[in-house]
Scaffold this motif. Structure first.
Motif, PDB file in Angstrom:
ATOM      1  N   VAL A   1      39.637  32.519  34.253  1.00 29.06           N
ATOM      2  CA  VAL A   1      39.185  32.448  32.862  1.00 29.06           C
ATOM      3  C   VAL A   1      37.939  33.313  32.784  1.00 29.06           C
ATOM      4  N   TYR A   2      37.867  34.185  31.788  1.00 27.68           N
ATOM      5  CA  TYR A   2      36.742  35.101  31.731  1.00 27.68           C
ATOM      6  C   TYR A   2      35.408  34.355  31.725  1.00 27.68           C
ATOM      7  N   GLY A   3      34.528  34.753  32.645  1.00 26.95           N
ATOM      8  CA  GLY A   3      33.188  34.193  32.714  1.00 26.95           C
ATOM      9  C   GLY A   3      33.071  32.887  33.461  1.00 26.95           C
ATOM     10  N   CYS A   4      34.175  32.359  33.967  1.00 33.74           N
ATOM     11  CA  CYS A   4      34.156  31.046  34.623  1.00 33.74           C
ATOM     12  C   CYS A   4      34.144  31.166  36.138  1.00 33.74           C
ATOM     13  N   ALA A   5      33.899  30.034  36.790  1.00 36.25           N
ATOM     14  CA  ALA A   5      33.775  30.023  38.246  1.00 36.25           C
ATOM     15  C   ALA A   5      35.119  30.048  38.953  1.00 36.25           C
ATOM     16  N   ALA A   6      36.175  29.553  38.308  1.00 39.75           N
ATOM     17  CA  ALA A   6      37.485  29.489  38.962  1.00 39.75           C
ATOM     18  C   ALA A   6      38.018  30.895  39.202  1.00 39.75           C
ATOM     19  N   VAL A   7      38.512  31.144  40.408  1.00 40.66           N
ATOM     20  CA  VAL A   7      38.970  32.475  40.780  1.00 40.66           C
ATOM     21  C   VAL A   7      40.327  32.387  41.466  1.00 40.66           C
ATOM     22  N   SER A   8      40.979  33.529  41.581  1.00 41.84           N
ATOM     23  CA  SER A   8      42.186  33.652  42.395  1.00 41.84           C
ATOM     24  C   SER A   8      41.991  34.813  43.358  1.00 41.84           C
ATOM     25  N   ASP A   9      42.566  34.686  44.539  1.00 41.25           N
ATOM     26  CA  ASP A   9      42.424  35.689  45.593  1.00 41.25           C
ATOM     27  C   ASP A   9      43.765  36.348  45.885  1.00 41.25           C
ATOM     28  N   TYR A  10      43.737  37.667  45.998  1.00 42.14           N
ATOM     29  CA  TYR A  10      44.890  38.415  46.499  1.00 42.14           C
ATOM     30  C   TYR A  10      44.507  39.005  47.843  1.00 42.14           C
ATOM     31  N   THR A  11      45.305  38.740  48.877  1.00 46.97           N
ATOM     32  CA  THR A  11      45.016  39.240  50.222  1.00 46.97           C
ATOM     33  C   THR A  11      46.215  40.013  50.746  1.00 46.97           C
ATOM     34  N   GLN A  12      45.957  41.158  51.341  1.00 49.20           N
ATOM     35  CA  GLN A  12      47.043  41.972  51.898  1.00 49.20           C
ATOM     36  C   GLN A  12      46.585  42.651  53.181  1.00 49.20           C
TER      37      GLN A  12
ATOM     38  N   TYR B   1      43.962  46.948  58.432  1.00 46.55           N
ATOM     39  CA  TYR B   1      42.984  46.397  57.513  1.00 46.55           C
ATOM     40  C   TYR B   1      43.515  45.136  56.826  1.00 46.55           C
ATOM     41  N   THR B   2      42.568  44.325  56.359  1.00 46.96           N
ATOM     42  CA  THR B   2      42.862  43.237  55.433  1.00 46.96           C
ATOM     43  C   THR B   2      41.955  43.412  54.229  1.00 46.96           C
ATOM     44  N   VAL B   3      42.562  43.478  53.045  1.00 47.19           N
ATOM     45  CA  VAL B   3      41.784  43.560  51.816  1.00 47.19           C
ATOM     46  C   VAL B   3      41.969  42.265  51.041  1.00 47.19           C
ATOM     47  N   THR B   4      40.874  41.725  50.515  1.00 48.29           N
ATOM     48  CA  THR B   4      40.915  40.553  49.648  1.00 48.29           C
ATOM     49  C   THR B   4      40.241  40.913  48.335  1.00 48.29           C
ATOM     50  N   ILE B   5      40.964  40.694  47.237  1.00 48.95           N
ATOM     51  CA  ILE B   5      40.452  40.987  45.892  1.00 48.95           C
ATOM     52  C   ILE B   5      40.399  39.671  45.135  1.00 48.95           C
ATOM     53  N   ARG B   6      39.245  39.340  44.611  1.00 48.63           N
ATOM     54  CA  ARG B   6      39.036  38.060  43.927  1.00 48.63           C
ATOM     55  C   ARG B   6      38.557  38.326  42.503  1.00 48.63           C
ATOM     56  N   THR B   7      39.133  37.606  41.540  1.00 43.35           N
ATOM     57  CA  THR B   7      38.684  37.729  40.156  1.00 43.35           C
ATOM     58  C   THR B   7      38.884  36.408  39.427  1.00 43.35           C
ATOM     59  N   GLN B   8      38.267  36.280  38.265  1.00 45.12           N
ATOM     60  CA  GLN B   8      38.231  35.015  37.546  1.00 45.12           C
ATOM     61  C   GLN B   8      39.551  34.722  36.831  1.00 45.12           C
TER      62      GLN B   8
END
Length: 281
Positions: A109-120, A100-107
């Motif tokens: 800054v709270y409520g903003c469009a900029a996000v970071s991705d963690y993939t494993q 499997y590959t899981v990608t988790i994305r979250t902001q």
């Protein structure tokens, strides 16, 4: 080496390893709850009781994408969902042996469009073929928390720990992930914890410098907080949104962004959306 102080709470009532959760002063708003997520692949019926679990990032959004890789199902998208992560909730994605590959994305800054991705990438082994008699199924557990991040630092998630535990005839593979979170509120360019005309002007200055062909010296935190329309750049539209927000505020109204949301300062759950995991030297 960095040391981490992790806010922990009681594990959810689920047959798996104890999961780090929430700050001690968080109200017990929600009963412990297991939420099963439906696959976006209508033909997917797991051949076992294995599962992929996610918890953490309370009162924040997390986008989860899970792809299965196998000779029969190469790059098969099994799950893609946007979670409004609630306290004491564990989200369960039924699975089976495979890669499997899981990608988790979250902001960032709270409520903003900029996000970071963690993939494993990871593998759920078939317990029927395992030489280890300690388990009959596997839970691949991902636990998210926020890292307080310097304004000048890139928004790179970190794997904080990985551990395998055997409990109640289950193999629990637990991965803790730290997601960067800037100490900003939406529209706050200069980091003074307020949204005002200065932030609008600074955002407009960045746009002017960009049009003139000059390199931007905007900190990543400011860029994340002031990209109001989510198009990946700071421009006159973002400056205008910030100015309108400020105008509503000084008029005595509750200001709102174009998507209808307001800043955490006007949100009674703001204390539950703040950093839960602190980076220390």
């Amino acid at each position: 080496m960095m040391k981490y102080q992790i806010a922990l709470a009681l594990a959810v009532l689920f047959p798996t390893a104890a999961l780090p959760a929430y700050a001690a002063d968080t109200p017990a708003e929600t009963a412990e709850q297991i939420v099963y997520i439906e696959s976006v692949c209508p033909d997917f019926t797991p051949i076992s009781e294995d599962a992929i679990l996610f918890s953490g990032l309370q009162h924040n959004n997390a986008h989860i994408r899970i792809v299965q890789h196998s000779p029969e199902r190469e790059n098969l998208l099994l799950y893609e969902t946007e979670l409004d992560c609630q306290p004491q909730h564990t989200y369960v994605f039924p699975a089976e042996p495979g890669n499997y590959t899981v990608t988790i994305r979250t902001q960032t800054v709270y409520g903003c469009a900029a996000v970071s991705d963690y993939t494993q990438d990871f593998t759920i082994e078939n317990a029927d073929f395992s030489e280890n008699p300690q388990y009959a199924k596997t839970n691949a557990v991902f636990v998210g928390a926020y890292l307080r991040t310097e304004d000048s630092a890139p928004a790179n998630p970190e794997q904080l720990s990985a551990e395998v535990k055997y409990e109640d005839n289950i193999k629990n593979v637990v991965t803790e992930i730290g997601f960067p979170r800037y100490q900003r509120i939406r529209g706050d360019y200069n980091g003074d914890t307020a949204v005002d005309s200065a932030d609008a002007q600074l955002t407009l200055n960045v746009y002017s410098e960009t049009l003139a062909g000059n390199p931007s010296e905007t900190l990543p935190a400011a860029a994340a907080a002031c990209d109001i329309n989510g198009d990946g750049i700071l421009d006159s539209a973002d400056a205008q949104y910030i100015l309108l927000f400020y105008a509503e505020d000084i008029a005595g109204n509750t200001p709102r962004w174009p998507d209808g949301t307001t800043n955490p300062a006007y949100d009674p759950q703001y204390t539950d959306r703040t950093i839960l995991l602190l980076r220390k030297d």
